[in-house]
Design an enzyme around this catalytic site. Structure first.
Site, mmCIF file in Angstrom:
data_model
loop_
_atom_site.group_PDB
_atom_site.id
_atom_site.type_symbol
_atom_site.label_atom_id
_atom_site.label_comp_id
_atom_site.label_asym_id
_atom_site.label_seq_id
_atom_site.Cartn_x
_atom_site.Cartn_y
_atom_site.Cartn_z
ATOM 1 N N ASP A 102 8.257 1.654 10.575
ATOM 2 C CA ASP A 102 8.046 1.406 9.153
ATOM 3 C C ASP A 102 6.620 1.748 8.730
ATOM 4 O O ASP A 102 6.378 2.146 7.588
ATOM 5 C CB ASP A 102 8.343 -0.071 8.839
ATOM 6 C CG ASP A 102 9.025 -0.241 7.487
ATOM 7 O OD1 ASP A 102 9.670 0.720 7.032
ATOM 8 O OD2 ASP A 102 8.927 -1.325 6.898
ATOM 9 N N CYS A 208 14.571 3.956 -1.920
ATOM 10 C CA CYS A 208 14.090 3.205 -0.760
ATOM 11 C C CYS A 208 13.712 1.789 -1.171
ATOM 12 O O CYS A 208 14.084 0.807 -0.522
ATOM 13 C CB CYS A 208 12.888 3.920 -0.136
ATOM 14 S SG CYS A 208 12.132 3.004 1.221
ATOM 15 N N TYR A 212 15.615 -1.817 -0.151
ATOM 16 C CA TYR A 212 14.956 -2.945 0.515
ATOM 17 C C TYR A 212 15.140 -4.237 -0.278
ATOM 18 O O TYR A 212 15.303 -5.314 0.306
ATOM 19 C CB TYR A 212 13.476 -2.644 0.743
ATOM 20 C CG TYR A 212 13.207 -2.015 2.084
ATOM 21 C CD1 TYR A 212 12.720 -2.765 3.139
ATOM 22 C CD2 TYR A 212 13.471 -0.664 2.310
ATOM 23 C CE1 TYR A 212 12.484 -2.199 4.384
ATOM 24 C CE2 TYR A 212 13.245 -0.086 3.541
ATOM 25 C CZ TYR A 212 12.757 -0.859 4.586
ATOM 26 O OH TYR A 212 12.548 -0.291 5.821
ATOM 27 N N TYR A 239 10.886 -8.990 1.050
ATOM 28 C CA TYR A 239 11.718 -8.018 0.344
ATOM 29 C C TYR A 239 12.691 -8.653 -0.658
ATOM 30 O O TYR A 239 13.313 -7.936 -1.439
ATOM 31 C CB TYR A 239 12.448 -7.130 1.345
ATOM 32 C CG TYR A 239 11.493 -6.220 2.071
ATOM 33 C CD1 TYR A 239 10.807 -5.229 1.379
ATOM 34 C CD2 TYR A 239 11.225 -6.384 3.429
ATOM 35 C CE1 TYR A 239 9.891 -4.409 2.023
ATOM 36 C CE2 TYR A 239 10.316 -5.570 4.081
ATOM 37 C CZ TYR A 239 9.653 -4.585 3.374
ATOM 38 O OH TYR A 239 8.730 -3.778 4.014
ATOM 39 N N GLU A 281 17.632 6.999 4.468
ATOM 40 C CA GLU A 281 17.307 5.593 4.728
ATOM 41 C C GLU A 281 18.382 4.961 5.623
ATOM 42 O O GLU A 281 18.067 4.210 6.546
ATOM 43 C CB GLU A 281 17.217 4.820 3.414
ATOM 44 C CG GLU A 281 15.883 4.916 2.725
ATOM 45 C CD GLU A 281 14.794 4.118 3.440
ATOM 46 O OE1 GLU A 281 15.106 3.388 4.400
ATOM 47 O OE2 GLU A 281 13.633 4.236 3.040
#
Length: 609
Positions: A102, A208, A212, A239, A281
């Site tokens: 990440d 993205c 999340y 998140y 992703e």
């Protein structure tokens, strides 16, 4: 027979006009695929007749894209890494590897924002992009706190894996203007050309952040529901936080503003970039190593040499967008002779009811069916609600429904509404019948995987098995085992009689048990259905999956002690309780059914993302 079904509407004049108005191409989405035969009428349905009424789209570009490609978010949620993370038993080394990967993402995001800021022509846009870049830099610092809290050792920085490289290369190429139809980085002469690149860059980044937030909220709801300390709670809190959601919305608002001046073709390009980013992703999460047994995909637990995977599915509204009885009735109405029209000699042996009379007859049948169905349902719920799962009580209650369905079918035969249907028309309708998104792909994946040792059976009340076989043959599935009623024919024309094979919940259960009785191997059985008629088979299977939101199915099931659990939380719970080294067990007649909203969930669970 299901002329009427909860949350489903019987055929009437207004819906019929929507089905067959040749001028309604723009207004009504076709329920049958387009074809080149000008003599065959397209079957259509108005949006107002669907279970959910569509509204004028007032959402921005980013949200429209997200809604359109929501399947990828579901596929990502159902990855072994995310399920293990949600359960709390993901090994710390696996989480550390993910955090290291990440970091590469965040560094790439910061660089992409910088390139987008250089391209943006509007001062406000530049300020917004700068703020977003600062947030990314701050997130990199937060990753440092993750490392400390979990005692991760990232001193030897992990090299990016192939999935990480694939996404970062894609994002930086987009931010550098290396997009089809866009001039090279050094040739962006006009402010609009540069702003377009900034818009494309945001289009490759926005999904993205939305993904999340989606994952964070899904996992947060499970943590809150269980009310226990989660080892990765800090990651989940981040998140699912309002702060991160605000950053996501800021990104999407900026994307919406930058896309205002784009042409239709340029918006198509942005949509492709958005979709590609979501797929990358998903691949990123799939690529995360999980060094432990996981509850999904089910196919990984399946040992083909030892047992067979038996998959059963209902057809009408489980697979299809519209009930087959509606399709057959509308074909009959539109192909029937008008009152003043003499019948062709080729049909002289099977005289047909005029279309006006046929329509009226069908409406009477529909109304009678719906009224009696409601009465039957209330009768099944007349006794006091049970406190624990009562399968025998449910089975006895559903015998009432069985008698009702048989009587309804007898009325259809006696009415002669299906008399004179042409087999070729039926087959063409089947070939063009639209199935729910992901349904055909799921069955293709199962049947074409020779190593899976799977057997697929369709159990349906449909009056005409030819319609079902044609629907699946259009997707190259010629070996599906179809168990349904059949129309009788003289030549290629229906006599109006129905060969009754599967009319009721009891008939479905009998077919289910007969099929299993012929198997010479240990079976793992899965049943996928959507209605009350599927309840017994759903419960008899090792895994029963309810697709859709039938209110009568839930009312009756709950009344007899059946528990309905959303599939993802159910899998997380099973993963959480799993003891390493032991098999994941599935038990028939447990009284537990798993609910899903799409075939993407079914596919992810059984086959994998």
């Amino acid at each position: 027979m299901r002329l009427f079904f909860n949350n489903r509407i019987p055929i009437n004049n207004s819906i019929r006009s929507a089905f067959f108005n040749s001028n309604s191409t723009r207004r009504y989405p076709s329920l049958l695929k387009n074809h080149n035969n000008p003599n065959f009428v397209l079957v259509r349905i108005s949006s107002s007749s669907m279970a959910t009424t569509s509204k004028p789209n007032e959402e921005g570009t980013a949200k429209r894209f997200w809604d359109k490609f929501s399947k990828e978010s579901i596929l990502t949620l159902y990855t072994p890494f995310v399920v293990s993370l949600a359960s709390g038993n993901l090994k710390i080394d696996a989480f550390g590897h993910y955090i290291a990967q990440d970091v590469h993402f965040f560094k790439c995001f910061a660089q992409a924002y910088e390139l987008a800021e250089d391209c943006a022509d509007d001062d406000d846009a530049k300020v917004s992009i700068l703020e977003l870049r600062k947030r990314v830099i701050e997130e990199l610092k937060q990753h440092g706190s993750f490392v400390q809290e979990w005692g991760l050792d990232l001193s030897n920085e992990t090299a990016p894996n192939a999935a990480t490289v694939k996404y970062t290369n894609f994002l930086l190429a987009t931010a550098s203007g290396k997009v089809e139809g866009v001039k090279g980085p050094g040739e962006l002469a006009t402010p609009f050309e540069r702003t377009k690149v900034a818009a494309y860059t945001l289009g490759a980044m926005a999904p993205c952040m939305r993904l999340y937030v989606f994952l964070g909220k899904e996992l947060k709801s499970l943590v809150d529901a269980n009310d226990d300390k989660h080892p990765y709670e800090k990651w989940i809190d981040k998140y699912s936080s309002e702060a991160y959601q605000a950053a996501m919305l800021q990104t999407e608002d900026l994307l919406d503003k930058l896309s205002v001046s784009l042409t239709g073709e340029e918006l198509d390009t942005m949509q492709k970039l958005y979709h590609q980013a979501l797929k990358l992703e998903m691949e990123f999460f799939l690529a995360q190593p999980v060094d432990q047994q996981t509850v999904l995909p089910l196919s990984k637990q399946h040992i083909p040499a030892e047992h067979r995977l038996m998959i059963f599915s209902d057809f009408d509204l489980t697979c299809t967008v519209v009930d087959s009885s509606a399709i057959l009735a509308e074909i009959a109405i539109v192909t029937a002779p008008k009152s003043d029209q003499s019948q062709p000699e080729s049909q002289s042996q099977i005289a047909r009811i005029p279309s006006v009379d046929l329509r009226n007859t069908w409406e009477v049948l529909s109304r009678q069916y719906s009224e009696e169905y409601e009465q039957c349902t209330e009768s099944m719920l007349a006794n006091e609600k049970v406190e624990s799962f009562d399968y025998e009580g449910l089975k006895k209650a559903l015998e009432q429904l069985s008698g009702f369905e048989r009587r309804a079918n007898t009325r259809v035969i006696e009415s002669e509404v299906l008399k004179g249907l042409n087999l070729e028309d039926i087959k063409r309708a089947g070939e063009r019948l639209i199935l729910h998104d992901g349904c055909m792909r799921f069955f293709q994946s199962v049947t074409k995987n020779e190593n899976l040792n799977a057997n697929v059976h369709v159990l349906s009340y449909c009056w005409c098995g030819d319609l079902i076989r044609s629907a699946f043959s259009s997707g190259g599935l010629h070996t599906m085992h179809v168990h349904a009623n059949e129309l009788e024919y003289e030549g290629s024309l229906s006599t109006g009689e129905i060969v009754k094979k599967v009319e009721s919940p009891i008939d479905k259960l009998q077919a289910f048990t007969n099929i299993l009785g012929k198997s010479d191997k240990t079976n793992l059985t899965i049943y996928i259905g959507d209605s009350v008629g599927d309840l017994l088979c759903l419960l008899e299977a090792d895994i029963g999956i309810v697709i859709g939101s039938s209110s009568s199915l839930r009312r009756i099931g709950t009344h007899f002690g059946v528990s309905f659990i959303p599939l993802f939380p159910g899998l997380v719970k099973k993963q959480k309780e799993h003891a390493e080294g032991s098999p994941f067990s599935w038990k028939a007649l447990s009284g537990v059914l798993y609910t899903v909203s799409s075939w993407a969930e079914v596919h992810s669970f059984i086959i994998g993302s």
